[in-house]
Scaffold this motif. Structure first.
Motif, PDB file in Angstrom:
ATOM      1  N   VAL A  55       0.790  -1.141   0.015  1.00  0.00           N
ATOM      2  CA  VAL A  55      -0.026  -0.011   0.011  1.00  0.00           C
ATOM      3  C   VAL A  55       0.872   1.146  -0.022  1.00  0.00           C
ATOM      4  O   VAL A  55       0.659   2.257  -0.780  1.00  0.00           O
TER       5      VAL A  55
ATOM      6  N   ASN B  48       0.987   4.019  -3.025  1.00  0.00           N
ATOM      7  CA  ASN B  48       0.569   5.150  -2.712  1.00  0.00           C
ATOM      8  C   ASN B  48       1.887   6.399  -3.049  1.00  0.00           C
ATOM      9  O   ASN B  48       1.343   7.526  -3.315  1.00  0.00           O
TER      10      ASN B  48
ATOM     11  N   LYS C  68      -7.405  -2.228  -0.773  1.00  0.00           N
ATOM     12  CA  LYS C  68      -8.478  -1.405  -0.830  1.00  0.00           C
ATOM     13  C   LYS C  68      -8.146   0.032  -0.471  1.00  0.00           C
ATOM     14  O   LYS C  68      -8.844   1.029  -0.457  1.00  0.00           O
ATOM     15  N   LYS C  69      -6.741   0.082   0.173  1.00  0.00           N
ATOM     16  CA  LYS C  69      -6.460   1.211   0.760  1.00  0.00           C
ATOM     17  C   LYS C  69      -5.464   2.207  -0.249  1.00  0.00           C
ATOM     18  O   LYS C  69      -5.049   3.344  -0.152  1.00  0.00           O
TER      19      LYS C  69
ATOM     20  N   ILE D  16     -10.217   7.072  -3.060  1.00  0.00           N
ATOM     21  CA  ILE D  16      -9.479   6.185  -2.166  1.00  0.00           C
ATOM     22  C   ILE D  16     -10.372   5.013  -1.883  1.00  0.00           C
ATOM     23  O   ILE D  16     -11.749   5.016  -1.730  1.00  0.00           O
TER      24      ILE D  16
ATOM     25  N   LYS E 148     -12.292   2.256  -0.156  1.00  0.00           N
ATOM     26  CA  LYS E 148     -12.146   2.008   1.470  1.00  0.00           C
ATOM     27  C   LYS E 148     -12.440   0.572   1.511  1.00  0.00           C
ATOM     28  O   LYS E 148     -12.966  -0.104   0.774  1.00  0.00           O
TER      29      LYS E 148
END
Length: 237
Positions: free
Chosen positions: A195, A199, A213-214, A235, A237
């Protein structure tokens, strides 16, 4: 005949001084006295004219007065020229003194500008030359996890033809793999590392996006091909 301008001795036949070019006149020559009555030339020692007997002392006084006036006029002109020359030099010196601070200020500004430019150039050059060195772990288990995580991503440099991150050898791919190692050194979990990597650098392969999912949808590689994320928020969730 002696020139009254420069004092050079000249022949009596000379009309002009051989040294300075001044016109030679008998009445201005102190070596001879010209009789005012008959015009005869008399030696300086004569008191009376040898031709007409005229008193030459009066004539000599007149000639002396003319000579003194002439010399005084020349002295006045000379002093006037010297004064003008001195004033001109003082004016030029004053101008130089007034311009000096301006020149110093201009030089300081130019030198400061050049110094700042060179410092910025040096910083940019050294900053651009610094790159993250990929330091591989001696533990094969760690390296196996690094390349497993990297296989879920595409290199985000944009110049290597979108190679898979575990295979790409460009400096940007090395930086991303080193990010994984550093994160593992902080006891990070595998899912958290994925993650965080997604990101920060993006290009998470779309087939793995549903498991994390993040991750920001914009960070997913070819996310527009996923029906799952086509209408989702930024985003997941």
């Amino acid at each position: 005949m002696k020139c009254i301008n420069c004092g050079t001795e000249n022949n009596d036949a000379n009309k002009f001084c051989r040294n300075c070019g001044n016109e030679l006149k008998d009445e201005n020559n102190p070596q001879e006295i010209i009789c005012q009555t008959c015009g005869a030339k008399n030696k300086p020692g004569n008191n009376y004219c040898i031709l007409c007997g005229e008193n030459l002392i009066v004539t000599a006084d007149k000639n002396s007065t003319k000579l003194n006036l002439h010399n005084r006029f020349n002295d006045t002109n000379k002093k006037r020229k010297q004064k003008h020359s001195s004033e001109n030099k003082n004016y030029q010196m004053q101008k130089k003194i007034e311009l000096k601070p301006v020149l110093i200020t201009a030089i300081v500004i130019i030198v400061s500008y050049l110094a700042v430019t060179l410092i910025d150039y040096w910083k940019d050059k050294n900053t651009s030359s610094v790159r993250t060195v990929e330091i591989k772990s001696t533990n094969p288990v760690v390296e196996s996890i690094v390349y497993e995580i990297a296989s879920k991503f595409v290199c985000s440099c944009g110049t290597c033809g979108e190679k898979s991150l575990e295979k790409c050898t460009c400096p940007h791919a090395e930086e991303e793999r080193q990010f994984i190692r550093d994160y593992m050194g902080k006891n990070g979990q595998k899912n958290d590392i994925i993650v965080a990597l997604a990101n920060k650098y993006g290009y998470l392969k779309s087939e793995y996006a549903k498991d994390y999912k993040k991750v920001d949808v914009s960070k997913i590689w070819k996310s527009n091909d996923l029906n799952t994320f086509s209408n989702s928020k930024n985003i997941i969730k």
